[in-house]
Motif scaffolding. Structure first.
Motif, PDB file in Angstrom:
ATOM      1  N   SER A 182       0.833  -1.208   0.000  1.00 37.00           N
ATOM      2  CA  SER A 182       0.000   0.000   0.000  1.00 37.00           C
ATOM      3  C   SER A 182       0.867   1.257   0.000  1.00 37.00           C
ATOM      4  O   SER A 182       0.589   2.229  -0.722  1.00 37.00           O
ATOM      5  CB  SER A 182      -0.924  -0.004   1.215  1.00 37.00           C
ATOM      6  N   GLN A 183       1.908   1.251   0.810  1.00 43.04           N
ATOM      7  CA  GLN A 183       2.811   2.403   0.862  1.00 43.04           C
ATOM      8  C   GLN A 183       3.462   2.640  -0.505  1.00 43.04           C
ATOM      9  O   GLN A 183       3.541   3.787  -0.988  1.00 43.04           O
ATOM     10  CB  GLN A 183       3.877   2.170   1.927  1.00 43.04           C
ATOM     11  N   ALA A 184       3.908   1.567  -1.143  1.00 46.95           N
ATOM     12  CA  ALA A 184       4.562   1.690  -2.447  1.00 46.95           C
ATOM     13  C   ALA A 184       3.594   2.209  -3.501  1.00 46.95           C
ATOM     14  O   ALA A 184       3.944   3.038  -4.345  1.00 46.95           O
ATOM     15  CB  ALA A 184       5.136   0.339  -2.874  1.00 46.95           C
ATOM     16  N   ILE A 185       2.347   1.727  -3.456  1.00 53.20           N
ATOM     17  CA  ILE A 185       1.340   2.184  -4.421  1.00 53.20           C
ATOM     18  C   ILE A 185       1.086   3.678  -4.265  1.00 53.20           C
ATOM     19  O   ILE A 185       1.030   4.431  -5.245  1.00 53.20           O
ATOM     20  CB  ILE A 185       0.028   1.393  -4.242  1.00 53.20           C
ATOM     21  N   LEU A 186       0.937   4.131  -3.021  1.00 54.08           N
ATOM     22  CA  LEU A 186       0.666   5.548  -2.778  1.00 54.08           C
ATOM     23  C   LEU A 186       1.801   6.432  -3.295  1.00 54.08           C
ATOM     24  O   LEU A 186       1.569   7.467  -3.931  1.00 54.08           O
ATOM     25  CB  LEU A 186       0.452   5.784  -1.280  1.00 54.08           C
ATOM     26  N   VAL A 187       3.027   6.021  -2.988  1.00 54.71           N
ATOM     27  CA  VAL A 187       4.180   6.821  -3.423  1.00 54.71           C
ATOM     28  C   VAL A 187       4.250   6.883  -4.942  1.00 54.71           C
ATOM     29  O   VAL A 187       4.443   7.955  -5.541  1.00 54.71           O
ATOM     30  CB  VAL A 187       5.483   6.242  -2.835  1.00 54.71           C
ATOM     31  N   GLU A 188       4.065   5.718  -5.596  1.00 53.85           N
ATOM     32  CA  GLU A 188       4.165   5.674  -7.055  1.00 53.85           C
ATOM     33  C   GLU A 188       3.014   6.435  -7.721  1.00 53.85           C
ATOM     34  O   GLU A 188       3.222   7.147  -8.710  1.00 53.85           O
ATOM     35  CB  GLU A 188       4.175   4.214  -7.527  1.00 53.85           C
ATOM     36  N   SER A 196       3.918  13.452  -0.020  1.00 51.59           N
ATOM     37  CA  SER A 196       3.201  13.456  -1.292  1.00 51.59           C
ATOM     38  C   SER A 196       2.125  12.374  -1.290  1.00 51.59           C
ATOM     39  O   SER A 196       1.006  12.594  -1.791  1.00 51.59           O
ATOM     40  CB  SER A 196       4.181  13.234  -2.451  1.00 51.59           C
ATOM     41  N   ALA A 197       2.447  11.217  -0.729  1.00 52.03           N
ATOM     42  CA  ALA A 197       1.462  10.140  -0.614  1.00 52.03           C
ATOM     43  C   ALA A 197       0.293  10.574   0.259  1.00 52.03           C
ATOM     44  O   ALA A 197      -0.870  10.266  -0.022  1.00 52.03           O
ATOM     45  CB  ALA A 197       2.117   8.887  -0.042  1.00 52.03           C
ATOM     46  N   PHE A 198       0.597  11.304   1.311  1.00 53.33           N
ATOM     47  CA  PHE A 198      -0.453  11.807   2.197  1.00 53.33           C
ATOM     48  C   PHE A 198      -1.367  12.775   1.443  1.00 53.33           C
ATOM     49  O   PHE A 198      -2.590  12.772   1.599  1.00 53.33           O
ATOM     50  CB  PHE A 198       0.171  12.492   3.411  1.00 53.33           C
ATOM     51  N   LYS A 199      -0.790  13.628   0.613  1.00 53.67           N
ATOM     52  CA  LYS A 199      -1.586  14.550  -0.187  1.00 53.67           C
ATOM     53  C   LYS A 199      -2.529  13.787  -1.128  1.00 53.67           C
ATOM     54  O   LYS A 199      -3.682  14.186  -1.335  1.00 53.67           O
ATOM     55  CB  LYS A 199      -0.671  15.453  -1.008  1.00 53.67           C
ATOM     56  N   LEU A 200      -2.038  12.696  -1.698  1.00 52.62           N
ATOM     57  CA  LEU A 200      -2.872  11.889  -2.585  1.00 52.62           C
ATOM     58  C   LEU A 200      -4.057  11.318  -1.808  1.00 52.62           C
ATOM     59  O   LEU A 200      -5.197  11.334  -2.291  1.00 52.62           O
ATOM     60  CB  LEU A 200      -2.050  10.757  -3.197  1.00 52.62           C
ATOM     61  N   GLU A 201      -3.788  10.817  -0.630  1.00 49.53           N
ATOM     62  CA  GLU A 201      -4.878  10.267   0.181  1.00 49.53           C
ATOM     63  C   GLU A 201      -5.909  11.338   0.496  1.00 49.53           C
ATOM     64  O   GLU A 201      -7.117  11.101   0.443  1.00 49.53           O
ATOM     65  CB  GLU A 201      -4.332   9.657   1.466  1.00 49.53           C
ATOM     66  N   GLN A 202      -5.449  12.562   0.821  1.00 45.22           N
ATOM     67  CA  GLN A 202      -6.366  13.659   1.097  1.00 45.22           C
ATOM     68  C   GLN A 202      -7.201  13.995  -0.136  1.00 45.22           C
ATOM     69  O   GLN A 202      -8.395  14.267  -0.026  1.00 45.22           O
ATOM     70  CB  GLN A 202      -5.584  14.895   1.545  1.00 45.22           C
TER      71      GLN A 202
END
Length: 533
Positions: free
Chosen positions: A93-99, A157-163
């Protein structure tokens, strides 16, 4: 950005980010060189997830649960949590968010990264960011500010995507009220209870039925291994000297143990008042010592000469031979001997056990015989087999009848008609909240979950349920009135709870759909079965 983080501090990704600095030290940088050499478990859009990463994440999860539930958390429970799979899922999940954040051009600014790092307590001294401390901690973990901050930039950046995914989720007033009603509403059920006992009289098993049942259910009647032992007892009373205890010994014992004779909050009584007790205790001490010596002498002699019975005869010792017993029914006084079950289970016929003791003395034990476990012949347990068979068939017949009656209800028959046809009466639970124990029926998880689907328009569940040894058909009767007096006061709180739940569900759905698409496209590959790790 910092205000956004504080606002969502309970969000799982936020917790992940707030702990990332500590994790990064060990995970990304402390083992980075080694990870390049380790075995690959999965590949996410070209990025490898190494075995060392999975092991680290797994250790973090184990530590989390041990902190939550204590160090005595059973290993069986930990195994049931499937933490290895969860560890791999977290990393994927972490890798998906970052990518995905990178692919969508979603990036945290340099100022946001600096603000995040400066706000983290690990780099603060006296409530303020300490740059020297920051650089020192990075050096200790063999990394540079540039590399470390680049990793933080990815996480933010991953956190921004989740938001971006979750902030668009809204809840309506209707949804909020439905949620309030869900939390406060009570329902009332009608039900019919079918009891297996009512069907026993109609069951008459044949000899063949019983033979087949015993063949298929032999383990239910299996007689466990039985053991017979011989024992020589060495009670301290037989070895205690009734005379020879001097006044000096009595006085010395009293002086060393006077507090044992005193009642709570009082002084010790005079020695004259407790002299008989002292004499008794000294006799037991000397008797136990002599009995132990005699028992160990007997044990060593018998072990060397293999002459248990002869030794008993020569030394005028009475041999006690038990009947056959199982480890679930150890006879007295052996059931009070510490270590007896473990010792006996390891001995074969003719083996001599170690010397055991209790407060009465010492004992030397030899295994006289062992009977292996077996399933008795039908003729020896026919009544027991018939009882079990009848119970099984009565239960099956009861369930079959209840299921048939539920089917008739779904086709239009009324509960009263079904009750009348079966000489039963319709019962009523009274009002209760779904999720609580059901009045008159008790607790049944499957039934409790099914109640949430019942309504005026759909009063019947899909199946019958086994409750308290019987099978029950339930039917929705009515809803209780909801007290909405405090709804407005609690509305905002309900809104927050529901909104967070919907956002979590939305994000989880997006994440799972993304995983499925990556697998379909061949961009998410598993190199190792997690069960093998």
């Amino acid at each position: 950005m910092l205000e956004l983080m504080r606002k969502h501090a309970k969000n799982w990704l936020m917790k992940f980010l707030l702990g990332m600095i500590v994790i990064v030290f060990i995970f990304y940088f402390g083992t980075q060189r080694g990870n390049e050499q380790t075995e690959t478990v999965a590949i996410v859009d070209g990025k490898e997830i190494a075995l060392a990463q999975v092991q680290k994440e797994y250790s973090e999860l184990v530590e989390f649960y041990r902190r939550q539930y204590g160090n005595d958390l059973p290993d069986e429970l930990l195994k049931g949590l499937d933490l290895k799979q969860r560890a791999l899922n977290n990393l994927i999940s972490q890798a998906i968010l970052v990518e995905k954040a990178d692919g969508l051009g979603i990036a945290a600014t340099g100022e946001e990264v600096r603000s995040f790092i400066m706000a983290y307590p690990a780099f603060q001294r006296g409530g303020a960011f300490d740059e020297a401390l920051y650089h020192r901690m990075l050096r200790v973990n063999r990394t540079t500010p540039e590399v470390f901050e680049a990793e933080q930039q990815k996480m933010l950046s991953a956190f921004k995507l989740e938001q971006l995914i979750t902030e668009a989720v809204k809840v309506s007033d209707e949804e909020i009220f439905d949620f309030f009603r869900f939390q406060n509403e009570q329902i009332n059920l009608n039900y019919l209870m079918f009891s297996p006992a009512s069907y026993k009289s109609s069951i008459s098993p044949s000899r063949k039925d019983l033979e087949d049942y015993l063949k298929d259910h032999g383990s239910e009647f299996r007689v466990p291994e039985q053991i017979q032992i011989k024992a020589l007892f060495f009670p301290w009373r037989d070895y205690a000297a009734s005379s020879g205890i001097s006044e000096a010994e009595i006085a010395d014992y009293y002086e060393r143990h006077s507090s044992n004779f005193a009642k709570k909050g009082e002084k010790a009584p005079p020695i004259s008042d407790v002299k008989p007790r002292i004499v008794q205790e000294l006799m037991q001490i000397s008797g136990m010592a002599a009995a132990e010596e005699a028992a160990r002498t007997a044990h060593d002699t018998i072990y060397q000469q293999e002459n248990f019975d002869a030794y008993a005869t020569q030394n005028k010792l009475k041999t006690v031979t038990t009947d056959f017993f199982t480890m679930d029914g150890i006879p007295a006084p052996f059931n009070k001997l510490a270590g007896f079950p473990q010792m006996v289970m390891d001995l074969q016929k003719g083996d001599l056990g170690k010397v055991l003791s209790n407060e009465e003395g010492y004992v030397v034990i030899q295994v006289a015989s062992r009977k292996p476990p077996y399933v008795p012949q039908l003729k020896d347990i026919e009544q027991a087999v018939e009882n079990r068979y009848t119970e099984m068939e009565a239960r099956n017949l009861c369930k079959k009848t209840a299921d048939a009656m539920l089917s008739r209800l779904k086709k239009g028959k009324s509960l009263n008609q079904i009750a009348l046809a079966n000489r039963m009466s319709v019962e009523e639970t009274g009002f209760f909240k779904p999720g609580d124990a059901i009045p008159k029926l008790g607790t049944n998880q499957q039934l409790s979950l099914a109640l949430y689907q019942l309504s005026e328009g759909a009063p019947l569940p899909e199946s019958t349920f086994e409750v308290n040894g019987g099978f029950v058909i339930v039917s929705f009767k009515e809803r209780g009135k909801i007290d909405t007096a405090d709804y407005e006061a609690k509305k905002e709180n309900f809104k927050k709870i529901l909104l967070q739940a919907k956002r979590n569900e939305t994000f989880t759905t997006w994440l799972e759909n993304t995983k499925a698409l990556l697998i379909k496209e061949g961009k998410l590959k598993f190199k190792k079965d997690i069960k093998e790790l």
